[in-house]
Write an enzyme that holds these catalytic residues in place. Structure first.
Site, PDB file in Angstrom:
ATOM      1  N   LEU A   1       0.817  -1.206   0.000  1.00  0.00           N
ATOM      2  CA  LEU A   1       0.000   0.000   0.000  1.00  0.00           C
ATOM      3  C   LEU A   1       0.853   1.259   0.000  1.00  0.00           C
ATOM      4  O   LEU A   1       1.917   1.308   0.617  1.00  0.00           O
ATOM      5  CB  LEU A   1      -0.914   0.049   1.236  1.00  0.00           C
ATOM      6  N   ASP A   2       0.354   2.264  -0.690  1.00  0.00           N
ATOM      7  CA  ASP A   2       0.895   3.609  -0.559  1.00  0.00           C
ATOM      8  C   ASP A   2       0.383   4.191   0.761  1.00  0.00           C
ATOM      9  O   ASP A   2      -0.556   3.665   1.360  1.00  0.00           O
ATOM     10  CB  ASP A   2       0.421   4.450  -1.744  1.00  0.00           C
ATOM     11  N   LYS A   3       0.989   5.272   1.234  1.00  0.00           N
ATOM     12  CA  LYS A   3       0.535   5.883   2.488  1.00  0.00           C
ATOM     13  C   LYS A   3      -0.467   7.005   2.236  1.00  0.00           C
ATOM     14  O   LYS A   3      -1.655   6.874   2.561  1.00  0.00           O
ATOM     15  CB  LYS A   3       1.718   6.422   3.293  1.00  0.00           C
TER      16      LYS A   3
END
Length: 642
Positions: free
Chosen positions: A308-310
């Site tokens: 996941l990206d943040k």
């Protein structure tokens, strides 16, 4: 021949079979003659659409199951077995009707979406209210939305307040209050209130129109299993014809050979996968997730690693400026004015926060922007009112030869340790200041990730271009297995490729342009549609239409359930064919009885797939197991054992 005509034929032939049953009670030979006439009429009427499809398949150089049934029906008529020919043709036609009805039901989600499409809109033109067709609204026009009206465009609220139901976009039935600056979407419904909206996406460009298009494409797509079964049928059908000829030559029993021919038809096998795929895709679409095809559905179910990206993915994507620190003699307001003007050209969440902060403070944004350069993953550069401005990560400044002194480093580190992202700003070739921007972790993130782990994801990793301090805080709060910070877009893609090289099946969730390479590299890329960029949504295989990670958890659960149903249906169909063929060879199964069992297996396959339609989506606030008003931990919903 339309489906409606075939349905009428099926029920008419069923009626003729009942008439034949009644006539069989009359005294022979009159009763027998009338009964045979009714059976012959039923056979010919039901056999016509079956034979028609068989001929059409042969013209396309394909061997279909219709061909096997046609041969069997003709053969039964030739040897005078009218009961068998009528029953076999009726059962096959009735089974096709059941299949069409089930697929039609699973496609109901698409029809419901189409029915929600707005047809009319009220716009302001030359100072007057004008009602036009929804597809005639122009970009930039002001659309007026009153109480009880369906919204016809995507856009931002210019004035007014209204409670808007966004179930057609998000799956969320609870109305959301829309105020000035909020976004609204075509296909949603204004429960109460009044809005004036500036249209920025109209016609086929609206989110709602794209939903319909993507769902249509997904439901017409083929899974890998389905394509395999289609190839299998191309070999299986002629093989059964040849075997039936061998059986006839060996036994000299035409009825026995015809019985073998029909009973070996894998009708349930042919529909076992597509009916499940359509049901699963329809369920997922109704709950705010678009899967762009059958293969993506299978990849989503098979993933064992989640990356996941943040910003905008694990966090809400609406950061706010927490501090502005001027350095090098430039005033704070001057620093913010120059930075906001430059950032106004960017779609990044941090850029939006800076621009919003400047506007709240009443600072005018310069329109004299030249030489703007977006350095993906690092920052942005350009000239504002002729002055060179550079903003972004510390490494961007050092790469451009701009010194960052120890004082600035200490200040930036202090902000980062409190969970903020720091934008370094240089003006006229010198460090001019720092701007700290903080974001909040999504409230549903922890529970959604727990459900994802329950569904078979063995490792959850966060990749971010943000600083290590902020990344670590988010990772600790959500219990992530691994956190990697300070990454460029190519670094994210390289990490995903590294996992895949180890034999992992990777699902990647992101929302920005800098996530597009990783989304494309992953086995299945998932874009956040609510605040995601067009680039990430076009690159991704799956689109979450709102900023809710629990939608992904539900999609993953349904995808796995769909694959299980595909396997169950395939096993049931193969088992049925195997047992029936064995029964024919042992001469304990007759033609009509075998066809009845065959059609029962078709019905069971359909009913098994329809269970996917009833799988419930993410629980809403206030529901049992949902997030409570007091913020208590929601009850974890286990994956159903399908």
């Amino acid at each position: 021949m339309t489906q409606r005509v075939r349905s009428r034929i099926a029920f008419t032939t069923g009626g003729l079979l009942l008439v034949a049953l009644a006539l069989s009670q009359l005294t022979p030979p009159v009763g027998t003659a009338w009964r045979d006439a009714a059976l012959l009429a039923s056979s010919l009427l039901a056999g016509y659409p079956i034979a028609l499809r068989a001929v059409q398949a042969l013209r396309a150089k394909a061997f279909s199951i219709d061909l096997l049934v046609t041969i069997a029906v003709v053969g039964a008529l030739v040897i005078g077995e009218y009961v068998e020919s009528a029953v076999v043709s009726f059962l096959f036609l009735f089974g096709a009707w059941l299949e069409a009805r089930s697929l039609d039901r699973t496609r109901a989600s698409l029809r419901e979406l189409v029915d929600l499409a707005p047809t009319r809109a009220t716009v302001l033109r030359d100072g007057r209210r004008v009602t036009v067709d929804a597809d005639e609204v122009l970009e930039g026009e002001t659309v007026l939305i009153t109480n009880g009206e369906r919204i016809a465009v995507d856009g931002a609220v210019l004035t007014g307040t209204a409670a808007v139901t966004e179930a057609s976009i998000t799956g969320e039935p609870v109305p959301v209050t829309k105020r000035v600056g909020d976004r609204v979407f075509a296909g949603t419904f204004a429960e109460s209130g009044y809005l004036e909206v500036v249209a920025d996406r109209v016609g086929d460009e609206t989110t709602f129109a794209r939903i319909i298009e993507l769902v249509e494409e997904a439901q017409e797509s083929r899974t890998r299993r389905q394509r395999f079964l289609e190839r299998f049928a191309q070999v299986y059908t002629p093989a059964i014809v040849v075997l039936a000829v061998v059986v006839l030559a060996w036994t000299r029993d035409l009825e026995f050979a015809l019985t073998f021919l029909v009973i070996a038809c894998p009708g349930a096998l042919v529909i076992s996968v597509p009916v499940a795929a359509v049901a699963g895709l329809g369920n997922i679409a109704r709950h705010g997730v678009l899967v762009k095809g059958g293969e993506s559905l299978e990849d989503l179910a098979a993933a064992d690693r989640l990356v996941l990206d943040k910003t905008g993915t694990l966090t809400v994507g609406r950061p706010v400026v927490t501090a502005v620190q001027a350095l090098g003699g430039l005033a704070e307001d001057a620093l913010l004015t120059l930075l906001a003007a430059l950032e106004s050209t960017s779609e990044h969440h941090v850029a939006r926060a800076i621009v919003a902060h400047a506007e709240q403070r009443g600072m005018p944004l310069s329109s004299d922007l030249t030489d703007v350069e977006v350095v993906t993953g690092l920052g942005i550069a350009g000239r504002v009112d002729g002055r060179p401005v550079l903003a972004g990560r510390r490494t961007l400044l050092t790469e451009r030869g701009i010194a960052v002194d120890d004082r600035a480093v200490l200040s930036a580190t202090a902000h980062e340790q409190r969970g903020a992202t720091v934008v370094h700003v240089a003006v006229d070739g010198h460090l001019a200041g720092l701007v700290a921007v903080a974001d909040e972790v999504r409230v549903e993130a922890a529970d959604a990730l727990a459900k994802v782990r329950d569904s078979g994801i063995r490792q959850v990793v966060m990749l971010t271009g943000d600083n290590a301090h902020t990344a670590r805080l988010v990772g600790e709060r959500l219990g992530l297995d691994e956190v990697r910070a300070g990454l460029l877009p190519q670094d994210k893609a390289a990490f995903v490729e590294e996992l895949r090289a180890q034999g992992r099946r990777v699902a990647m969730i992101g929302d920005g342009v800098n996530d597009a390479p990783a989304l494309a590299t992953a086995d299945v890329g998932i874009a956040m549609g609510g605040a995601g960029t067009d680039v990430s949504m076009e690159t991704a295989d799956v689109v979450l239409l709102t900023d809710r990670l629990d939608q992904f958890a539900h999609a993953r659960r349904v995808a796995r359930a769909t694959v299980r149903v595909m396997k169950q249906n395939t096993a049931l169909a193969l088992l049925t064919v195997g047992l029936l063929v064995a029964g024919v060879l042992l001469q304990v199964v007759q033609l009509a009885g075998g066809m009845l069992v065959h059609e029962i297996s078709v019905l069971l396959v359909i009913l098994n797939a329809l269970r996917l339609v009833r799988l419930r989506g993410p629980r809403r606030a206030g529901e049992a197991g949902g997030t409570t008003a007091a913020g208590r931990e929601p009850t974890r919903q286990k994956e159903p054992a399908l």
